[in-house]
Design a protein around this motif. Structure first.
Motif, PDB file in Angstrom:
ATOM      1  N   LYS A 164       0.836  -1.207   0.000  1.00  0.00           N
ATOM      2  CA  LYS A 164       0.000   0.000   0.000  1.00  0.00           C
ATOM      3  C   LYS A 164       0.874   1.262   0.000  1.00  0.00           C
ATOM      4  N   LEU A 165       1.932   1.288   0.818  1.00  0.00           N
ATOM      5  CA  LEU A 165       2.849   2.431   0.828  1.00  0.00           C
ATOM      6  C   LEU A 165       3.545   2.578  -0.518  1.00  0.00           C
ATOM      7  N   VAL A 171       6.512   5.630   0.673  1.00  0.00           N
ATOM      8  CA  VAL A 171       7.563   4.956   1.437  1.00  0.00           C
ATOM      9  C   VAL A 171       8.456   5.980   2.130  1.00  0.00           C
ATOM     10  N   LYS A 172       8.874   7.031   1.409  1.00  0.00           N
ATOM     11  CA  LYS A 172       9.721   8.074   2.019  1.00  0.00           C
ATOM     12  C   LYS A 172       8.992   8.773   3.153  1.00  0.00           C
ATOM     13  N   GLU A 173       7.708   9.045   2.952  1.00  0.00           N
ATOM     14  CA  GLU A 173       6.920   9.691   4.007  1.00  0.00           C
ATOM     15  C   GLU A 173       6.855   8.793   5.246  1.00  0.00           C
ATOM     16  N   PHE A 174       6.651   7.488   5.023  1.00  0.00           N
ATOM     17  CA  PHE A 174       6.624   6.568   6.152  1.00  0.00           C
ATOM     18  C   PHE A 174       7.970   6.565   6.885  1.00  0.00           C
ATOM     19  N   GLY A 178       6.584   7.852   9.990  1.00  0.00           N
ATOM     20  CA  GLY A 178       6.029   6.657  10.602  1.00  0.00           C
ATOM     21  C   GLY A 178       4.543   6.484  10.368  1.00  0.00           C
ATOM     22  N   ARG A 179       3.966   7.302   9.521  1.00  0.00           N
ATOM     23  CA  ARG A 179       2.516   7.190   9.253  1.00  0.00           C
ATOM     24  C   ARG A 179       2.253   6.154   8.173  1.00  0.00           C
ATOM     25  N   LEU A 180       1.247   5.324   8.429  1.00  0.00           N
ATOM     26  CA  LEU A 180       0.822   4.339   7.434  1.00  0.00           C
ATOM     27  C   LEU A 180      -0.324   4.894   6.615  1.00  0.00           C
TER      28      LEU A 180
END
Length: 180
Positions: A164-165, A171-174, A178-180
């Motif tokens: 989903k990421l 992916v970079k934002e996660f 750390g947000r899914l």
């Protein structure tokens, strides 16, 4: 349970919680769940206890489930986390405490009351005849459905969120938030 079961099932539990509270219109920018912390917290008792009990002080403890597998550890983190949350709205420490508590549930720690309720039964931890716990985990992973079942479920859950990421190019934002 070894790794993926802890991380995947704990992540799913927190995502379920997050979806429940967001339905109540909680301001996500003020207190959101950092899933990087969830991943670390879900295996924190093993990160702490395995090196101490199985390697560095093996002749002392004879057990790879010691301090961090006790309720005292989780309750301490939850209380400390509640204090910091009240002061700064930072929920990372309380998240670690809840994740370590979930870890203890997934490890069936109620079967080891001398560890779970330490130090209520004395300061010494009970010994566990583990032998080579790595080899034992591999055998259980291949033969015991109570081990490989949660591991497969964990891989599916982690895989779902990773895909989903990746599809949503987050992916970079996660990695940053750390947000899914």
């Amino acid at each position: 349970m070894i790794f993926f079961g802890h991380v995947g099932i704990t992540t799913a539990a927190f995502k379920l919680y997050e979806n429940t509270i967001s339905a109540k219109k909680v301001d996500k920018n003020k207190s959101y769940i950092d899933y990087r912390v969830v991943a670390i917290g879900s295996v924190l008792p093993d990160i702490i206890d395995k090196p101490i009990g199985a390697y560095f002080f093996r002749s002392t403890f004879h057990n790879s489930r010691i301090f961090a597998h006790s309720l005292v550890f989780s309750i301490f983190l939850i209380i400390l986390g509640a204090y910091f949350f009240k002061r700064s709205r930072n929920n990372r420490i309380i998240t670690l405490g809840v994740c370590s508590l979930i870890h203890q549930i997934l490890d069936s720690m109620w079967l080891y009351p001398g560890i779970l309720f330490w130090p209520a039964y004395g300061l010494k931890f009970p010994t566990r005849p583990e032998g080579n716990w790595i080899a034992s985990n591999v055998v259980n992973l291949l033969t015991n459905p109570f081990v490989y079942g949660p591991e497969i479920l964990g891989v599916i859950i982690i895989g779902y969120y990773f895909i989903k990421l990746f599809i949503n190019k987050r992916v970079k934002e996660f990695l940053k938030t750390g947000r899914l």
